[in-house]
Design an enzyme around this catalytic site. Structure first.
Site, PDB file in Angstrom:
ATOM      1  N   ILE A  62       0.848  -1.188   0.000  1.00  0.00           N
ATOM      2  CA  ILE A  62       0.000   0.000   0.000  1.00  0.00           C
ATOM      3  C   ILE A  62       0.885   1.240   0.000  1.00  0.00           C
ATOM      4  O   ILE A  62       1.900   1.280   0.700  1.00  0.00           O
ATOM      5  CB  ILE A  62      -0.876   0.010   1.281  1.00  0.00           C
ATOM      6  CG1 ILE A  62      -1.720  -1.261   1.353  1.00  0.00           C
ATOM      7  CG2 ILE A  62      -1.726   1.272   1.373  1.00  0.00           C
ATOM      8  CD1 ILE A  62      -2.090  -1.660   2.767  1.00  0.00           C
ATOM      9  N   CYS A  63       0.472   2.262  -0.767  1.00  0.00           N
ATOM     10  CA  CYS A  63       1.123   3.571  -0.673  1.00  0.00           C
ATOM     11  C   CYS A  63       0.055   4.648  -0.837  1.00  0.00           C
ATOM     12  O   CYS A  63      -1.131   4.393  -0.633  1.00  0.00           O
ATOM     13  CB  CYS A  63       2.263   3.709  -1.685  1.00  0.00           C
ATOM     14  SG  CYS A  63       1.731   3.831  -3.394  1.00  0.00           S
ATOM     15  N   HIS A  64       0.452   5.837  -1.224  1.00  0.00           N
ATOM     16  CA  HIS A  64      -0.495   6.947  -1.337  1.00  0.00           C
ATOM     17  C   HIS A  64      -1.429   6.784  -2.537  1.00  0.00           C
ATOM     18  O   HIS A  64      -2.638   6.919  -2.415  1.00  0.00           O
ATOM     19  CB  HIS A  64       0.264   8.271  -1.417  1.00  0.00           C
ATOM     20  CG  HIS A  64      -0.623   9.472  -1.476  1.00  0.00           C
ATOM     21  ND1 HIS A  64      -1.406   9.859  -0.408  1.00  0.00           N
ATOM     22  CD2 HIS A  64      -0.861  10.357  -2.463  1.00  0.00           C
ATOM     23  CE1 HIS A  64      -2.091  10.948  -0.747  1.00  0.00           C
ATOM     24  NE2 HIS A  64      -1.781  11.260  -1.992  1.00  0.00           N
ATOM     25  N   GLY A  66      -0.498   4.271  -5.328  1.00  0.00           N
ATOM     26  CA  GLY A  66      -0.280   2.996  -6.010  1.00  0.00           C
ATOM     27  C   GLY A  66       1.052   2.858  -6.725  1.00  0.00           C
ATOM     28  O   GLY A  66       1.434   1.763  -7.120  1.00  0.00           O
ATOM     29  N   MET A  90      -3.947   4.801  -0.774  1.00  0.00           N
ATOM     30  CA  MET A  90      -4.767   5.335   0.305  1.00  0.00           C
ATOM     31  C   MET A  90      -5.718   6.421  -0.185  1.00  0.00           C
ATOM     32  O   MET A  90      -6.720   6.694   0.473  1.00  0.00           O
ATOM     33  CB  MET A  90      -3.891   5.849   1.442  1.00  0.00           C
ATOM     34  CG  MET A  90      -3.140   4.745   2.177  1.00  0.00           C
ATOM     35  SD  MET A  90      -4.210   3.477   2.902  1.00  0.00           S
ATOM     36  CE  MET A  90      -4.908   4.384   4.293  1.00  0.00           C
TER      37      MET A  90
END
Length: 99
Positions: A62-64, A66, A90
């Site tokens: 997971i990141c901000h 993708g 996210m």
């Protein structure tokens, strides 16, 4: 690269599935909340913290938005890890957050 949508992941979280989530955002980003149960390993720290990951477990990254999680997945899949990228990051997550 395997991917999962935020909706699919939320269904798994709500069903209390045994998940291995890794958030690769920076410290200041995770201060705004993470998916409950996720561990935090910033992308830049991944090479030196790789021993914290078990090759026998499937991980969802997971990141901000993708992109960084996609980079983590590319790197780790090349090393034999079972990895999935959460599409949209996210920004697309509508579920609970843990602070």
């Amino acid at each position: 690269m395997k991917t999962i949508t935020t909706t699919e992941l939320l269904e798994k979280v709500d069903a209390n599935e045994d998940l291995f989530l890794v958030d690769v955002r920076e410290d200041d980003e995770v201060a705004n909340g993470m998916i409950p149960g996720a561990i935090h390993i910033p992308l830049g720290s991944l090479p030196e913290r790789i021993d914290e990951l078990d090759k026998t477990k499937p991980y969802i990254f997971i990141c901000h938005a993708g992109g960084r999680s996609g980079s983590a997945c590319s790197y780790l899949s090349g090393l034999g890890y079972d990895v999935t990228n959460m599409e949209g990051g996210m920004l697309a997550w509508d579920g609970e957050l843990e602070f």
